[in-house]
Write an enzyme that holds these catalytic residues in place. Structure first.
Site, PDB file in Angstrom:
ATOM      1  N   SER A 185       0.319  -1.287  -0.490  1.00 34.99           N
ATOM      2  CA  SER A 185       0.263   0.516  -0.003  1.00 34.99           C
ATOM      3  C   SER A 185       0.954   1.248   0.039  1.00 34.99           C
ATOM      4  O   SER A 185       0.483   2.587  -0.790  1.00 34.99           O
ATOM      5  CB  SER A 185      -1.525  -0.151   0.871  1.00 34.99           C
ATOM      6  OG  SER A 185      -0.278   0.117   2.371  1.00 34.99           O
ATOM      7  N   ASN A 186       1.988   1.331   0.744  1.00 30.91           N
ATOM      8  CA  ASN A 186       2.852   2.161   0.592  1.00 30.91           C
ATOM      9  C   ASN A 186       3.317   2.819  -0.697  1.00 30.91           C
ATOM     10  O   ASN A 186       3.553   3.805  -1.073  1.00 30.91           O
ATOM     11  CB  ASN A 186       3.658   1.970   1.499  1.00 30.91           C
ATOM     12  CG  ASN A 186       3.610   2.140   3.314  1.00 30.91           C
ATOM     13  OD1 ASN A 186       3.588   3.820   2.890  1.00 30.91           O
ATOM     14  ND2 ASN A 186       3.144   2.199   3.873  1.00 30.91           N
ATOM     15  N   ARG A 215      23.427 -13.152   3.759  1.00 27.83           N
ATOM     16  CA  ARG A 215      22.693 -11.720   3.605  1.00 27.83           C
ATOM     17  C   ARG A 215      23.410 -11.001   2.632  1.00 27.83           C
ATOM     18  O   ARG A 215      22.906 -10.142   1.232  1.00 27.83           O
ATOM     19  CB  ARG A 215      22.944 -11.192   4.834  1.00 27.83           C
ATOM     20  CG  ARG A 215      21.705  -9.921   4.872  1.00 27.83           C
ATOM     21  CD  ARG A 215      21.713  -9.145   6.156  1.00 27.83           C
ATOM     22  NE  ARG A 215      21.588  -9.538   7.046  1.00 27.83           N
ATOM     23  CZ  ARG A 215      20.911 -10.005   7.838  1.00 27.83           C
ATOM     24  NH1 ARG A 215      19.306  -9.125   7.755  1.00 27.83           N
ATOM     25  NH2 ARG A 215      20.787 -10.392   8.777  1.00 27.83           N
ATOM     26  N   MET A 239      10.955  -6.514   4.706  1.00 24.97           N
ATOM     27  CA  MET A 239      10.713  -7.562   5.728  1.00 24.97           C
ATOM     28  C   MET A 239      11.974  -8.287   5.561  1.00 24.97           C
ATOM     29  O   MET A 239      12.518  -9.413   6.855  1.00 24.97           O
ATOM     30  CB  MET A 239       9.762  -8.128   6.184  1.00 24.97           C
ATOM     31  CG  MET A 239       7.530  -8.281   5.911  1.00 24.97           C
ATOM     32  SD  MET A 239       7.932  -6.106   7.561  1.00 24.97           S
ATOM     33  CE  MET A 239       7.695  -7.107   9.170  1.00 24.97           C
ATOM     34  N   ARG A 240      13.506  -7.649   6.157  1.00 32.51           N
ATOM     35  CA  ARG A 240      14.669  -7.525   5.633  1.00 32.51           C
ATOM     36  C   ARG A 240      15.537  -6.862   5.568  1.00 32.51           C
ATOM     37  O   ARG A 240      14.968  -5.823   5.616  1.00 32.51           O
ATOM     38  CB  ARG A 240      15.134  -8.824   4.600  1.00 32.51           C
ATOM     39  CG  ARG A 240      14.338  -9.918   3.508  1.00 32.51           C
ATOM     40  CD  ARG A 240      13.962 -10.813   4.637  1.00 32.51           C
ATOM     41  NE  ARG A 240      15.249 -11.671   4.701  1.00 32.51           N
ATOM     42  CZ  ARG A 240      15.680 -12.374   5.288  1.00 32.51           C
ATOM     43  NH1 ARG A 240      14.709 -13.046   6.364  1.00 32.51           N
ATOM     44  NH2 ARG A 240      17.062 -12.655   5.705  1.00 32.51           N
ATOM     45  N   ASN A 278      13.326   4.165   4.348  1.00 31.73           N
ATOM     46  CA  ASN A 278      12.296   2.924   5.368  1.00 31.73           C
ATOM     47  C   ASN A 278      11.301   3.795   5.952  1.00 31.73           C
ATOM     48  O   ASN A 278      11.573   5.202   6.784  1.00 31.73           O
ATOM     49  CB  ASN A 278      12.889   1.793   6.728  1.00 31.73           C
ATOM     50  CG  ASN A 278      11.956   1.567   6.900  1.00 31.73           C
ATOM     51  OD1 ASN A 278      11.308   0.465   5.899  1.00 31.73           O
ATOM     52  ND2 ASN A 278      12.041   1.046   8.047  1.00 31.73           N
ATOM     53  N   HIS A 334       8.294   3.445   8.755  1.00 31.45           N
ATOM     54  CA  HIS A 334       8.214   2.814  10.589  1.00 31.45           C
ATOM     55  C   HIS A 334       6.703   2.822  11.029  1.00 31.45           C
ATOM     56  O   HIS A 334       6.551   4.467  10.666  1.00 31.45           O
ATOM     57  CB  HIS A 334       9.527   2.698  10.992  1.00 31.45           C
ATOM     58  CG  HIS A 334       9.027   1.562  12.184  1.00 31.45           C
ATOM     59  ND1 HIS A 334       9.633   0.615  12.280  1.00 31.45           N
ATOM     60  CD2 HIS A 334       8.639   2.367  13.526  1.00 31.45           C
ATOM     61  CE1 HIS A 334       9.009  -0.172  13.129  1.00 31.45           C
ATOM     62  NE2 HIS A 334       8.510   0.811  14.051  1.00 31.45           N
ATOM     63  N   ASP A 371      15.726   0.706  12.407  1.00 28.88           N
ATOM     64  CA  ASP A 371      15.044   1.685  12.928  1.00 28.88           C
ATOM     65  C   ASP A 371      15.847   2.834  13.299  1.00 28.88           C
ATOM     66  O   ASP A 371      14.711   3.567  13.962  1.00 28.88           O
ATOM     67  CB  ASP A 371      14.068   1.170  13.174  1.00 28.88           C
ATOM     68  CG  ASP A 371      13.018   0.352  12.343  1.00 28.88           C
ATOM     69  OD1 ASP A 371      13.376   0.304  11.311  1.00 28.88           O
ATOM     70  OD2 ASP A 371      12.619  -0.694  13.066  1.00 28.88           O
ATOM     71  N   GLU A 423       0.994   6.752   6.892  1.00 25.92           N
ATOM     72  CA  GLU A 423       2.214   6.650   5.597  1.00 25.92           C
ATOM     73  C   GLU A 423       2.214   7.051   5.123  1.00 25.92           C
ATOM     74  O   GLU A 423       2.818   7.836   4.349  1.00 25.92           O
ATOM     75  CB  GLU A 423       1.778   5.062   6.415  1.00 25.92           C
ATOM     76  CG  GLU A 423       2.374   4.278   7.885  1.00 25.92           C
ATOM     77  CD  GLU A 423       2.972   2.944   7.667  1.00 25.92           C
ATOM     78  OE1 GLU A 423       2.783   1.958   6.849  1.00 25.92           O
ATOM     79  OE2 GLU A 423       2.313   2.704   8.907  1.00 25.92           O
TER      80      GLU A 423
HETATM   81  C1  GRF Z   1       3.683  -0.289   6.781  1.00 26.91           C
HETATM   82  O1  GRF Z   1       3.221  -0.632   7.718  1.00 26.91           O
HETATM   83  C2  GRF Z   1       5.011  -0.378   7.451  1.00 26.91           C
HETATM   84  O2  GRF Z   1       5.631   0.740   7.794  1.00 26.91           O
HETATM   85  C3  GRF Z   1       5.889  -1.599   7.911  1.00 26.91           C
HETATM   86  O3  GRF Z   1       5.186  -1.972   6.872  1.00 26.91           O
HETATM   87  C4  GRF Z   1       4.226  -1.842   6.941  1.00 26.91           C
HETATM   88  C5  GRF Z   1       3.881  -2.048   4.463  1.00 26.91           C
HETATM   89  O4  GRF Z   1       2.337  -2.356   4.850  1.00 26.91           O
HETATM   90  N1  GRF Z   1       7.207  -1.226   7.065  1.00 26.91           N
HETATM   91  P1  GRF Z   1       2.277  -1.949   3.032  1.00 26.91           P
HETATM   92  O5  GRF Z   1       2.575  -3.738   2.091  1.00 26.91           O
HETATM   93  O6  GRF Z   1       3.401  -0.281   2.136  1.00 26.91           O
HETATM   94  O7  GRF Z   1       1.175  -2.416   3.170  1.00 26.91           O
END
Ligand code: GRF
Length: 201
Positions: free
Chosen positions: A13-14, A65, A90-91, A107, A109, A145, A174
């Site tokens: 979604s971002n 990694r 998520m890495r 990033n 958060h 973070d 966000e």
């Molecule tokens: C968001 O809440 C972002 O802040 C976090 O992971 C989520 C990702 O959501 N790091 P999306 O995949 O952008 O919908």
């Protein structure tokens, strides 16, 4: 044209907020490539629908990694990317990627950092009982973070909030601040001093 690479692991979604900002002309940039470490990430489909190249590169196919990060850096460089946006990726990213893009990895958060870093930030906030939480866009450093904060936005935390309701309220912010932060970073009128991201123009 300023070229962005977006790294995702999930629904995207971002990523969609960034695509929309570009399409509306609010962000003068081109999303050159979207890369997910998971082939089933919904965001890959969003990218393809928007005509953006979308790659799945499984981190499990790499011994270390470093090897995975080196491959990401290579794919991004091959497409002349100048700014990398992590959007639900998520890495942990390591030196191989960060050194290839110094001060050029962002990033987002879902908390007001430095509160509640790491996973499940919204749950951490609810458990702690904070009255205000929010979202943070920051430059990525080797520390999780903890890089220089570019933009933050706050939201109230309500007595009856669940992880879902708080997450949804934060997500609205966000989607607003990520394009804003990308615009600011691409604009170039800033410098980093220690932990601080300082606007100079
Ligand atoms: C968001 O809440 C972002 O802040 C976090 O992971 C989520 C990702 O959501 N790091 P999306 O995949 O952008 O919908």
């Amino acid at each position: 044209m300023r070229r962005i690479g977006v790294l995702i692991s999930g629904r995207g979604s971002n990523l969609q907020a960034l695509i929309a900002a570009v399409e509306r002309g609010e962000l003068e940039a081109q999303i050159a490539v979207v890369i997910s470490n998971r082939a089933d990430a919904g965001g890959l489909e969003l990218a393809r629908q928007a005509g953006i190249e979308a790659l799945a590169i499984n981190h499990r196919d790499f011994a270390t990694r470093d090897d995975f990060d080196a491959r990401l850096a290579q794919e991004l460089r091959d497409r002349q990317v100048g700014l990398v946006c992590l959007a639900g990726f998520m890495r942990l990213v390591g030196a191989r990627l960060l050194d290839a893009f110094p001060n050029a990895v962002l990033n987002i958060h879902p908390s007001l950092l430095p509160a509640f870093p790491g996973v499940d930030a919204q749950q951490q906030a609810l458990r702690h009982g904070v009255k205000v939480s929010g979202a943070t866009v920051h430059l990525v450093t080797g520390e999780l973070d903890a890089g220089p904060i570019v933009v933050q936005a706050s939201v109230p935390v309500r007595e009856d909030d669940t992880i879902a309701t708080l997450s949804a309220r934060i997500l609205v912010e966000e989607h607003r601040i990520y394009p804003e932060a990308v615009r600011m970073v691409l604009g170039g009128c800033w410098r980093v001093e220690g932990r601080r991201f300082i606007i100079t123009g």
